[in-house]
Design a protein around this motif. Structure first.
Motif, short mmCIF file in Angstrom:
data_model
loop_
_atom_site.label_atom_id
_atom_site.label_comp_id
_atom_site.label_asym_id
_atom_site.label_seq_id
_atom_site.Cartn_x
_atom_site.Cartn_y
_atom_site.Cartn_z
N ASN A 2 32.21 51.42 32.77
CA ASN A 2 30.75 51.93 32.61
C ASN A 2 30.17 51.50 31.32
N ASP A 3 30.74 51.04 30.34
CA ASP A 3 30.22 50.81 29.03
C ASP A 3 30.92 49.25 28.84
N ALA A 4 31.08 48.54 29.80
CA ALA A 4 31.52 47.01 29.74
C ALA A 4 30.44 46.12 28.96
N PRO A 5 30.95 45.30 28.43
CA PRO A 5 29.75 44.35 27.43
C PRO A 5 29.21 43.50 28.84
N SER A 6 28.19 42.72 28.61
CA SER A 6 27.50 42.01 29.70
C SER A 6 28.62 40.58 30.17
N ALA A 7 28.55 40.59 31.26
CA ALA A 7 29.46 39.60 32.14
C ALA A 7 29.23 38.05 31.43
N PRO A 8 30.21 37.33 31.02
CA PRO A 8 29.90 35.93 30.68
C PRO A 8 29.48 35.08 31.65
N HIS A 38 39.06 49.69 43.11
CA HIS A 38 38.96 48.18 42.62
C HIS A 38 39.41 48.57 41.10
N GLU A 39 40.13 47.16 40.95
CA GLU A 39 40.42 46.91 39.59
C GLU A 39 39.83 45.56 39.10
N MET A 40 39.20 45.49 38.09
CA MET A 40 38.66 44.19 37.76
C MET A 40 39.24 43.40 36.92
N THR A 41 39.35 41.94 37.16
CA THR A 41 40.10 40.82 36.28
C THR A 41 39.60 39.54 36.57
N ASP A 42 39.73 38.72 35.80
CA ASP A 42 39.04 37.27 35.57
C ASP A 42 39.86 36.50 36.02
N GLN A 43 41.38 36.87 36.39
CA GLN A 43 42.25 36.08 37.16
C GLN A 43 42.87 36.62 38.32
N LEU A 44 42.67 35.91 39.55
CA LEU A 44 43.13 36.28 40.70
C LEU A 44 43.96 35.13 41.25
N THR A 45 45.24 35.17 40.95
CA THR A 45 45.99 33.95 41.44
C THR A 45 46.02 33.76 42.80
N ASP A 46 46.00 34.71 43.62
CA ASP A 46 46.01 34.45 45.07
C ASP A 46 44.85 33.94 45.73
N SER A 47 43.49 33.86 44.90
CA SER A 47 42.45 33.16 45.52
C SER A 47 42.01 31.96 44.80
N LEU A 48 42.29 31.48 43.33
CA LEU A 48 42.06 30.61 42.63
C LEU A 48 42.96 30.22 41.71
N THR A 49 42.88 28.59 41.40
CA THR A 49 43.78 27.98 40.53
C THR A 49 42.85 27.06 39.87
N ALA A 50 43.09 26.69 38.68
CA ALA A 50 42.02 26.04 37.68
C ALA A 50 42.54 24.72 37.70
N ILE A 84 26.02 42.62 37.83
CA ILE A 84 27.36 42.91 38.01
C ILE A 84 27.85 43.94 37.14
N ARG A 85 26.88 44.36 36.31
CA ARG A 85 27.17 45.82 35.54
C ARG A 85 27.29 46.62 36.26
N ALA A 86 26.15 46.77 37.07
CA ALA A 86 25.92 47.70 38.22
C ALA A 86 27.18 47.87 39.05
N ALA A 87 27.65 46.84 39.43
CA ALA A 87 28.89 46.87 40.59
C ALA A 87 30.00 47.23 39.56
N MET A 88 30.28 47.06 38.45
CA MET A 88 31.42 47.57 37.64
C MET A 88 31.22 49.00 37.70
N VAL A 89 30.14 49.76 37.43
CA VAL A 89 29.88 51.09 37.44
C VAL A 89 30.17 51.71 38.74
N LEU A 90 29.62 51.12 39.92
CA LEU A 90 30.10 51.61 41.17
C LEU A 90 31.42 51.36 41.44
N ALA A 91 32.09 50.53 41.06
CA ALA A 91 33.51 50.41 41.28
C ALA A 91 34.46 51.22 40.43
N GLY A 92 33.72 51.86 39.33
CA GLY A 92 34.58 52.51 38.41
C GLY A 92 35.34 51.76 37.42
N VAL A 93 34.93 50.54 37.21
CA VAL A 93 35.84 49.82 36.29
C VAL A 93 34.98 49.31 34.99
#
Length: 189
Positions: free
Chosen positions: A157-163, A177-189, A146-155
Motif C-alpha cells: 500500500n505504501d511501497a516506493p516506486s518500482a525500480p 499474492h506475495e511480491m518478490t523480485d526473485q522467482l527461481t521457478d521462472s527466471l535465472t540470471a 505497478i503501484r496500483a497492482a501492489m495495492v490491488l494484490a494487498g502487497v
C-alpha cells in the motif's frame, strides 16, 4: 472503496527503463517520452535473463514500454493493452515530480486514483485470461500501474516506486499474492 480481487495466478510486472523524464525528475504519466540512454541499456540487460517458463507479453501503448519490451525480449511478439498506460496527471504533466500531490488527489484534467485502480484491475484480469495456463503473464508498463497492482494484490500500500527495468513477481500463494523480485521457478540470471 472495496478493492476487487486479482486473478488467482502468478504474474510478473516490469517497469520500463529510465526515460528522459525520469532522468530529469519531470512528471510524464500521459506524455509519451523516450527512453534515455541508460534506460535503453537497462532494458537491453533484461534480454540476458533466461525465463524457465513460457511467457505471454502484455505492454502499455506508451513508446517507453514498447521499446523496453522490444529490447528485453528481442524478436518476440507482444500484445498492447491500452489500460496498462500510466496515470494521466493532468495539470501536473511536465512539472517537477516534487510538485506532485498525493496519489489520492484528483488532478484537474487527469485520472483519479480510483480510476487507475479500476483500469489496472481490468487490464490484469483480461490479460491473465488471455494467457495460457502454462504461461507466465509479463506486463511491461509503468510505476503507477505497478503501484496500483501492489495495492490491488494487498502487497504494498505504501511501497516506493518500482525500480526501472526489474522484474517484480506477484506470486499466487494459494490464498493471496506475495511480491518478490526473485522467482527461481521462472527466471535465472
Amino acid at each position: 472503496m472495496t478493492l476487487p480481487s486479482l486473478p488467482q495466478r502468478t504474474f510478473c510486472m516490469i517497469r520500463h527503463g529510465q526515460t528522459t523524464a525520469n532522468r530529469d525528475s519531470i512528471v510524464a504519466g500521459a506524455t509519451d517520452v523516450p527512453l534515455s540512454d541508460l534506460g535503453r541499456e537497462q532494458a537491453s540487460k533484461l534480454s540476458s535473463l533466461s525465463w524457465k517458463q513460457k511467457t505471454s507479453l502484455f505492454v502499455s501503448p506508451k513508446m517507453r514500454a514498447k521499446d523496453t519490451c522490444q529490447l528485453a525480449f528481442p524478436g518476440r511478439g507482444f500484445e498492447i493493452h491500452d489500460d496498462l498506460r500510466e496515470r494521466n496527471w493532468g495539470e501536473f504533466e511536465g512539472k517537477l515530480v516534487s510538485e506532485l500531490p498525493s496519489r489520492h488527489a484528483e488532478p484537474k484534467d487527469g485520472d483519479t486514483w480510483d480510476e487507475l485502480l479500476a483500469r489496472v484491475h481490468k487490464a490484469i484480469s483480461e490479460c491473465c485470461a488471455k494467457a495460457e495456463d502454462d504461461t507466465l503473464p509479463v506486463f511491461v508498463c509503468h510505476a503507477g500501474v505497478i503501484r496500483a497492482a501492489m495495492v490491488l494484490a494487498g502487497v504494498g500500500n505504501d511501497a516506493p516506486s518500482a525500480p526501472n527495468a526489474k522484474p517484480l513477481f506477484f506470486l499466487w500463494a494459494g490464498t493471496s499474492h506475495e511480491m518478490t523480485d526473485q522467482l527461481t521457478d521462472s527466471l535465472t540470471a
